[in-house]
Design an enzyme around this catalytic site. Structure first.
Site, mmCIF file in Angstrom:
data_model
loop_
_atom_site.group_PDB
_atom_site.id
_atom_site.type_symbol
_atom_site.label_atom_id
_atom_site.label_comp_id
_atom_site.label_asym_id
_atom_site.label_seq_id
_atom_site.Cartn_x
_atom_site.Cartn_y
_atom_site.Cartn_z
ATOM 1 N N TYR A 131 30.763 7.290 2.023
ATOM 2 C CA TYR A 131 29.550 6.525 1.793
ATOM 3 C C TYR A 131 29.291 5.822 2.852
ATOM 4 C CZ TYR A 131 25.395 4.466 0.007
ATOM 5 O OH TYR A 131 24.167 3.836 -0.146
ATOM 6 N N LYS B 256 25.980 5.894 5.796
ATOM 7 C CA LYS B 256 25.102 5.015 6.070
ATOM 8 C C LYS B 256 25.355 4.160 7.500
ATOM 9 C CE LYS B 256 22.710 5.305 2.355
ATOM 10 N NZ LYS B 256 21.370 5.569 2.455
ATOM 11 N N ALA C 10 11.614 10.290 -4.868
ATOM 12 C CA ALA C 10 10.703 9.475 -5.345
ATOM 13 C C ALA C 10 10.642 9.429 -6.829
ATOM 14 C CB ALA C 10 9.338 9.821 -4.886
ATOM 15 N N PRO D 50 19.682 -2.155 2.163
ATOM 16 C CA PRO D 50 19.824 -3.467 0.868
ATOM 17 C C PRO D 50 21.280 -3.236 0.556
ATOM 18 C CG PRO D 50 18.264 -1.460 0.491
ATOM 19 C CD PRO D 50 19.117 -0.950 1.705
ATOM 20 N N ARG E 276 14.066 16.478 -9.115
ATOM 21 C CA ARG E 276 13.549 16.798 -10.384
ATOM 22 C C ARG E 276 12.149 16.659 -10.380
ATOM 23 N NH1 ARG E 276 17.081 11.832 -12.502
ATOM 24 N NH2 ARG E 276 16.772 11.020 -10.281
ATOM 25 N N GLY F 6 14.399 4.927 -8.851
ATOM 26 C CA GLY F 6 14.830 3.847 -8.072
ATOM 27 C C GLY F 6 13.654 3.517 -6.947
ATOM 28 N N GLU G 147 19.353 4.070 -10.495
ATOM 29 C CA GLU G 147 19.985 5.180 -11.036
ATOM 30 C C GLU G 147 21.466 5.292 -10.174
ATOM 31 O OE1 GLU G 147 17.975 8.542 -12.183
ATOM 32 O OE2 GLU G 147 16.623 7.197 -13.481
ATOM 33 N N SER H 33 21.983 0.892 4.173
ATOM 34 C CA SER H 33 22.843 0.084 3.159
ATOM 35 C C SER H 33 23.509 -0.949 4.037
ATOM 36 C CB SER H 33 23.522 1.067 2.537
ATOM 37 O OG SER H 33 24.336 0.387 1.720
HETATM 38 P P1 NDP Z 1 18.560 6.353 -7.343
HETATM 39 O O1 NDP Z 1 19.764 7.322 -7.522
HETATM 40 O O2 NDP Z 1 17.803 5.693 -8.479
HETATM 41 O O3 NDP Z 1 17.530 7.450 -6.460
HETATM 42 C C1 NDP Z 1 18.052 8.277 -5.408
HETATM 43 C C2 NDP Z 1 16.805 9.298 -5.475
HETATM 44 O O4 NDP Z 1 17.038 10.305 -4.372
HETATM 45 C C3 NDP Z 1 16.305 9.987 -6.639
HETATM 46 O O5 NDP Z 1 14.992 10.253 -6.518
HETATM 47 C C4 NDP Z 1 17.104 11.592 -6.497
HETATM 48 O O6 NDP Z 1 16.112 12.169 -6.909
HETATM 49 C C5 NDP Z 1 16.946 11.512 -4.731
HETATM 50 N N1 NDP Z 1 17.759 12.477 -4.278
HETATM 51 C C6 NDP Z 1 19.207 12.564 -4.355
HETATM 52 N N2 NDP Z 1 19.576 13.601 -3.605
HETATM 53 C C7 NDP Z 1 18.473 14.490 -3.248
HETATM 54 C C8 NDP Z 1 18.283 15.624 -2.600
HETATM 55 N N3 NDP Z 1 19.269 16.410 -2.328
HETATM 56 N N4 NDP Z 1 16.976 16.079 -2.347
HETATM 57 C C9 NDP Z 1 15.928 15.369 -2.845
HETATM 58 N N5 NDP Z 1 16.066 14.195 -3.394
HETATM 59 C C10 NDP Z 1 17.484 13.893 -3.651
HETATM 60 O O7 NDP Z 1 19.113 5.426 -6.123
HETATM 61 P P2 NDP Z 1 18.474 4.347 -5.166
HETATM 62 O O8 NDP Z 1 16.967 4.512 -5.527
HETATM 63 O O9 NDP Z 1 19.024 3.225 -5.377
HETATM 64 O O10 NDP Z 1 18.612 5.265 -3.939
HETATM 65 C C11 NDP Z 1 17.737 5.427 -2.676
HETATM 66 C C12 NDP Z 1 18.513 5.381 -1.531
HETATM 67 O O11 NDP Z 1 19.031 3.814 -1.379
HETATM 68 C C13 NDP Z 1 19.784 6.030 -1.320
HETATM 69 O O12 NDP Z 1 19.684 6.466 0.102
HETATM 70 C C14 NDP Z 1 20.898 5.125 -1.483
HETATM 71 O O13 NDP Z 1 21.910 5.454 -0.632
HETATM 72 C C15 NDP Z 1 20.181 3.687 -0.931
HETATM 73 N N6 NDP Z 1 20.661 2.624 -1.196
HETATM 74 C C16 NDP Z 1 21.071 2.256 -2.599
HETATM 75 C C17 NDP Z 1 21.479 0.900 -2.781
HETATM 76 C C18 NDP Z 1 21.613 0.379 -4.324
HETATM 77 O O14 NDP Z 1 22.431 -0.504 -4.663
HETATM 78 N N7 NDP Z 1 20.930 1.080 -5.288
HETATM 79 C C19 NDP Z 1 21.697 -0.113 -1.771
HETATM 80 C C20 NDP Z 1 21.631 0.375 -0.533
HETATM 81 C C21 NDP Z 1 21.045 1.738 -0.259
HETATM 82 P P3 NDP Z 1 16.597 13.902 -7.625
HETATM 83 O O15 NDP Z 1 17.971 13.581 -8.277
HETATM 84 O O16 NDP Z 1 15.572 13.974 -8.857
HETATM 85 O O17 NDP Z 1 16.587 14.809 -6.595
HETATM 86 C C1 8X3 Z 2 24.529 0.735 -1.824
HETATM 87 C C2 8X3 Z 2 25.228 -0.504 -2.013
HETATM 88 O O1 8X3 Z 2 27.609 -1.799 -2.042
HETATM 89 O O2 8X3 Z 2 27.362 0.321 -3.341
HETATM 90 O O3 8X3 Z 2 24.391 1.414 -0.675
HETATM 91 O O4 8X3 Z 2 27.353 0.466 -0.994
HETATM 92 S S1 8X3 Z 2 26.810 -0.320 -2.051
#
Ligand code: NDP
Ligand code: 8X3
Length: 255
Positions: A156, A160, A13, A186, A38, A16, A192, A143
């Site tokens: 990756y 997924k 949380a 998505p 964080r 993103g 990020e 994803s």
């Molecule tokens: P962000 O990088 O913005 O957010 C990722 C979040 O995951 C951060 O809050 C990070 O927090 C947290 N995180 C990562 N590793 C850990 C850990 N070990 N323990 C606890 N928290 C963790 O990316 P998104 O919001 O885009 O990603 C969220 C999800 O959506 C992911 O599962 C990603 O694979 C998926 N996704 C993203 C897409 C995209 O294009 N953006 C598309 C499809 C799916 P912190 O670093 O503070 O721990």
């Molecule tokens: C994140 C979307 O296309 O980078 O899950 O794999 S993609």
């Protein structure tokens, strides 16, 4: 029956999708538990949302790769909020774009431990609280990478595809219990995610150049909609992409 204001636990949380879900669900009156590594980010967000919406928000450091950390976070959150109704296993990442034969152990382990093991640990810890509440909803964040593999994304995508398999298994396992299971999957969304994956902000910006990608709020809205549907309705899976992305390999760019 779904409570009017469910208590929702969200991993990842601090940015993103997870942050956007927290903002949207707090505006709907939900009580929240927000976790990420964080802690300062989730704590600041919790304060802001409590001030803005008058809802109770528990926030704390947690690492989904670590069983003790997940268990402690979930137990503290449930105690502080008076239970849990919804778990959103959102925390995840991609690390690099290596071909399968060249991927370093560090990247492979980061993705498999976070995106697969971390999701299991989160849901395993949360589920007893959903059962105790007598109503629940589990969200996986999959994803397009769990539907269509691409070059440089082997591990990756495997993670997924794994998320998709876990969502489908859990739905079968919980059949007959009042707990819904949804996977929101998505396509490209500007968060990020690419900064973390590519470790280079200019390269991350280039991923979305000339495209109008999904925003984190678009994805949060999918979660809100599934959550607010009548009790007898279960959305199994939402595959959501921006209009410019017809498939993983076909993206319209205005350049
Ligand atoms: P962000 O990088 O913005 O957010 C990722 C979040 O995951 C951060 O809050 C990070 O927090 C947290 N995180 C990562 N590793 C850990 C850990 N070990 N323990 C606890 N928290 C963790 O990316 P998104 O919001 O885009 O990603 C969220 C999800 O959506 C992911 O599962 C990603 O694979 C998926 N996704 C993203 C897409 C995209 O294009 N953006 C598309 C499809 C799916 P912190 O670093 O503070 O721990
Ligand atoms: C994140 C979307 O296309 O980078 O899950 O794999 S993609």
């Amino acid at each position: 029956m779904r409570p009017e204001h469910p208590i929702v636990l969200i991993t990842g949380a601090s940015s993103g999708f997870g942050e956007a879900m927290a903002r949207l669900l707090a505006s709907q009156g939900c009580r929240l538990a927000l976790g990420a590594r964080r802690a300062e980010r989730v704590e600041a967000l919790a304060e802001e949302l409590t001030r803005a919406h008058g809802v109770k928000v528990y926030a704390g450091a947690m690492d989904t790769r670590d069983t003790a950390s997940v268990d402690a976070f979930v137990e503290a959150a449930a105690a502080a909020l008076g239970g849990l109704h919804v778990v959103v296993a959102n925390a995840g990442l991609a690390s690099g774009t290596h071909k399968l034969w060249e991927i370093p152990d560090e990247d492979m382990e980061a993705m498999l431990r976070t995106n697969v093991e971390g999701v299991v640990k989160t849901i395993r810890a949360g589920l007893p609280h959903l059962r105790k509440a007598g109503w629940g909803h589990v969200f996986f964040i999959g994803s397009t990478a769990g539907h269509q593999p691409y070059e440089g994304g082997g591990v990756y995508c495997a993670s997924k595809f794994g998320v998709k398999a876990m969502a489908q298994s859990l739905r079968l396992e919980l059949n007959g219990e009042p707990i819904r299971v949804t996977s929101v999957d998505p396509g490209m969304a500007e968060t990020e995610f690419s900064n973390v994956r590519l470790k280079d902000d200019a390269k991350a910006r280039a991923v979305y150049q000339g495209v109008k990608p999904l925003t984190a709020f678009d994805v949060a809205e999918c979660v809100r909609w599934c959550l607010m549907l009548p009790d007898h309705v279960n959305i199994d899976e939402i595959l959501v992409k921006c209009l410019d992305q017809a498939s993983v390999h076909k993206v319209h760019r205005r350049v």
